[in-house]
Design a protein around this motif. Structure first.
Motif, PDB file in Angstrom:
ATOM      1  N   LEU A  39      84.899  12.436  -6.603  1.00  0.00           N
ATOM      2  CA  LEU A  39      85.521  13.756  -6.437  1.00  0.00           C
ATOM      3  C   LEU A  39      86.225  13.884  -5.085  1.00  0.00           C
ATOM      4  CD1 LEU A  39      82.821  16.112  -8.007  1.00  0.00           C
ATOM      5  CD2 LEU A  39      85.068  15.520  -8.954  1.00  0.00           C
ATOM      6  N   LEU A  40      85.576  13.413  -4.034  1.00  0.00           N
ATOM      7  CA  LEU A  40      86.194  13.490  -2.708  1.00  0.00           C
ATOM      8  C   LEU A  40      87.399  12.551  -2.591  1.00  0.00           C
ATOM      9  CD1 LEU A  40      83.047  13.760  -0.410  1.00  0.00           C
ATOM     10  CD2 LEU A  40      84.674  15.564  -1.010  1.00  0.00           C
ATOM     11  N   TYR A  41      87.313  11.380  -3.217  1.00  0.00           N
ATOM     12  CA  TYR A  41      88.434  10.441  -3.175  1.00  0.00           C
ATOM     13  C   TYR A  41      89.654  11.017  -3.893  1.00  0.00           C
ATOM     14  CZ  TYR A  41      91.050   6.087  -3.298  1.00  0.00           C
ATOM     15  OH  TYR A  41      92.020   5.136  -3.140  1.00  0.00           O
ATOM     16  N   VAL A  42      89.421  11.643  -5.041  1.00  0.00           N
ATOM     17  CA  VAL A  42      90.512  12.283  -5.787  1.00  0.00           C
ATOM     18  C   VAL A  42      91.104  13.428  -4.969  1.00  0.00           C
ATOM     19  CG1 VAL A  42      91.025  13.692  -7.834  1.00  0.00           C
ATOM     20  CG2 VAL A  42      89.698  11.599  -8.058  1.00  0.00           C
ATOM     21  N   ALA A  43      90.252  14.110  -4.204  1.00  0.00           N
ATOM     22  CA  ALA A  43      90.718  15.226  -3.382  1.00  0.00           C
ATOM     23  C   ALA A  43      91.507  14.751  -2.164  1.00  0.00           C
ATOM     24  CB  ALA A  43      89.531  16.072  -2.934  1.00  0.00           C
ATOM     25  N   GLY A  44      91.537  13.429  -1.926  1.00  0.00           N
ATOM     26  CA  GLY A  44      92.339  12.900  -0.830  1.00  0.00           C
ATOM     27  C   GLY A  44      91.594  12.730   0.475  1.00  0.00           C
ATOM     28  N   VAL A  45      90.287  12.861   0.451  1.00  0.00           N
ATOM     29  CA  VAL A  45      89.487  12.661   1.652  1.00  0.00           C
ATOM     30  C   VAL A  45      89.417  11.151   1.908  1.00  0.00           C
ATOM     31  CG1 VAL A  45      87.209  13.063   2.693  1.00  0.00           C
ATOM     32  CG2 VAL A  45      88.169  14.736   1.110  1.00  0.00           C
ATOM     33  N   GLY A  46      89.347  10.747   3.163  1.00  0.00           N
ATOM     34  CA  GLY A  46      89.304   9.326   3.508  1.00  0.00           C
ATOM     35  C   GLY A  46      88.045   8.645   3.003  1.00  0.00           C
ATOM     36  N   THR A  47      88.126   7.329   2.824  1.00  0.00           N
ATOM     37  CA  THR A  47      87.002   6.590   2.235  1.00  0.00           C
ATOM     38  C   THR A  47      85.754   6.603   3.116  1.00  0.00           C
ATOM     39  OG1 THR A  47      87.844   4.506   3.135  1.00  0.00           O
ATOM     40  CG2 THR A  47      88.434   5.057   0.859  1.00  0.00           C
ATOM     41  N   THR A  48      85.908   6.657   4.434  1.00  0.00           N
ATOM     42  CA  THR A  48      84.735   6.698   5.307  1.00  0.00           C
ATOM     43  C   THR A  48      83.988   8.012   5.124  1.00  0.00           C
ATOM     44  OG1 THR A  48      85.816   5.249   6.909  1.00  0.00           O
ATOM     45  CG2 THR A  48      83.925   6.521   7.685  1.00  0.00           C
ATOM     46  N   VAL A  49      84.712   9.108   5.115  1.00  0.00           N
ATOM     47  CA  VAL A  49      84.090  10.421   4.893  1.00  0.00           C
ATOM     48  C   VAL A  49      83.519  10.490   3.478  1.00  0.00           C
ATOM     49  CG1 VAL A  49      84.504  12.921   4.793  1.00  0.00           C
ATOM     50  CG2 VAL A  49      85.536  11.558   6.608  1.00  0.00           C
ATOM     51  N   ASP A  50      84.237   9.929   2.507  1.00  0.00           N
ATOM     52  CA  ASP A  50      83.738   9.884   1.130  1.00  0.00           C
ATOM     53  C   ASP A  50      82.398   9.158   1.073  1.00  0.00           C
ATOM     54  OD1 ASP A  50      86.137  11.019   0.437  1.00  0.00           O
ATOM     55  OD2 ASP A  50      86.890   9.291  -0.679  1.00  0.00           O
ATOM     56  N   SER A  51      82.341   8.010   1.716  1.00  0.00           N
ATOM     57  CA  SER A  51      81.110   7.206   1.703  1.00  0.00           C
ATOM     58  C   SER A  51      79.963   7.944   2.368  1.00  0.00           C
ATOM     59  CB  SER A  51      81.331   5.868   2.412  1.00  0.00           C
ATOM     60  OG  SER A  51      82.212   5.070   1.684  1.00  0.00           O
ATOM     61  N   ILE A  52      80.230   8.586   3.492  1.00  0.00           N
ATOM     62  CA  ILE A  52      79.180   9.309   4.208  1.00  0.00           C
ATOM     63  C   ILE A  52      78.667  10.471   3.365  1.00  0.00           C
ATOM     64  CG2 ILE A  52      78.696  10.772   6.216  1.00  0.00           C
ATOM     65  CD1 ILE A  52      80.658   8.925   7.783  1.00  0.00           C
ATOM     66  N   ALA A  53      79.589  11.270   2.832  1.00  0.00           N
ATOM     67  CA  ALA A  53      79.181  12.431   2.018  1.00  0.00           C
ATOM     68  C   ALA A  53      78.444  11.980   0.760  1.00  0.00           C
ATOM     69  CB  ALA A  53      80.401  13.271   1.650  1.00  0.00           C
ATOM     70  N   ALA A  54      78.949  10.939   0.113  1.00  0.00           N
ATOM     71  CA  ALA A  54      78.302  10.437  -1.101  1.00  0.00           C
ATOM     72  C   ALA A  54      76.926   9.879  -0.781  1.00  0.00           C
ATOM     73  CB  ALA A  54      79.173   9.360  -1.747  1.00  0.00           C
ATOM     74  N   PHE A  55      76.825   9.184   0.320  1.00  0.00           N
ATOM     75  CA  PHE A  55      75.551   8.599   0.690  1.00  0.00           C
ATOM     76  C   PHE A  55      74.512   9.670   1.004  1.00  0.00           C
ATOM     77  CE2 PHE A  55      72.490   6.063   2.905  1.00  0.00           C
ATOM     78  CZ  PHE A  55      72.517   4.886   2.169  1.00  0.00           C
TER      79      PHE A  55
END
Length: 172
Positions: A39-55
């Motif tokens: 969801l965050l990746y589709v929203a255009g958030v960077g992969t590092t932030v995506d990984s942190i939030a997902a984790f």
């Protein structure tokens, strides 16, 4: 003893139950993480932030399910071993997933964004890292984080007891 007999024996042992519960808890955490990451990746958030939030989104149910359900620990949390240990293991996994997703994202930039292939490939790299770390994390949890008693505390207590006993046995 055949491999089938060993598998049957493991499946019905305390370790087998713990591995099964750990696996199920890990699936719940992974599904939570994957949904948040995608969801965050589709929203255009960077992969590092995506990984942190997902984790972080997956770490909360993972902690609860592992501690209370898989390892059946209740009561007071040992801060040094459980909290710090879990954070160390989590940070190492987070760094690995951030690096993998960032690298994958770099390589798939040339693919068209509207087909969803980039999302699938970058999310798959996140999942792959989690799958690869599955066994390593179980070993760390089993022998350190959720071990049930502190080896350090026992070693310090033993050292103190030896020192006290040696002192009591002195002759004037």
């Amino acid at each position: 003893m055949s491999l089938r007999d060993r598998f049957h024996r493991l499946r019905h042992s305390a370790l087998g139950v713990r591995i099964t519960r750990y696996a199920l808890g890990s699936v719940v955490a992974l599904l939570t993480s994957v949904v948040v990451f995608a969801l965050l990746y589709v929203a255009g958030v960077g992969t590092t932030v995506d990984s942190i939030a997902a984790f972080v989104a997956g770490a909360v149910p993972n902690w609860v399910l592992n501690r209370r359900w898989a390892w059946r620990l209740k009561g007071r949390v040992d801060f040094g071993r459980e909290i710090v240990g879990y954070i160390v293991v989590s940070v190492l996994a987070l760094v690995a997933s951030s690096l993998a997703t960032g690298l994958t994202n770099h390589f798939v930039r040339s693919l068209p964004a509207h087909h969803g292939i980039r999302v699938a490939l970058v999310t798959a790299s996140y999942v792959l890292v989690q799958v690869l770390l599955f066994v390593a994390k179980f070993i760390a949890y089993e022998h350190w984080v959720f071990y049930g008693r502190s080896r350090l505390r026992a070693a310090l207590r033993s050292r103190h007891q030896v020192w006290s006993a040696a002192r009591a046995n002195r002759t004037p």
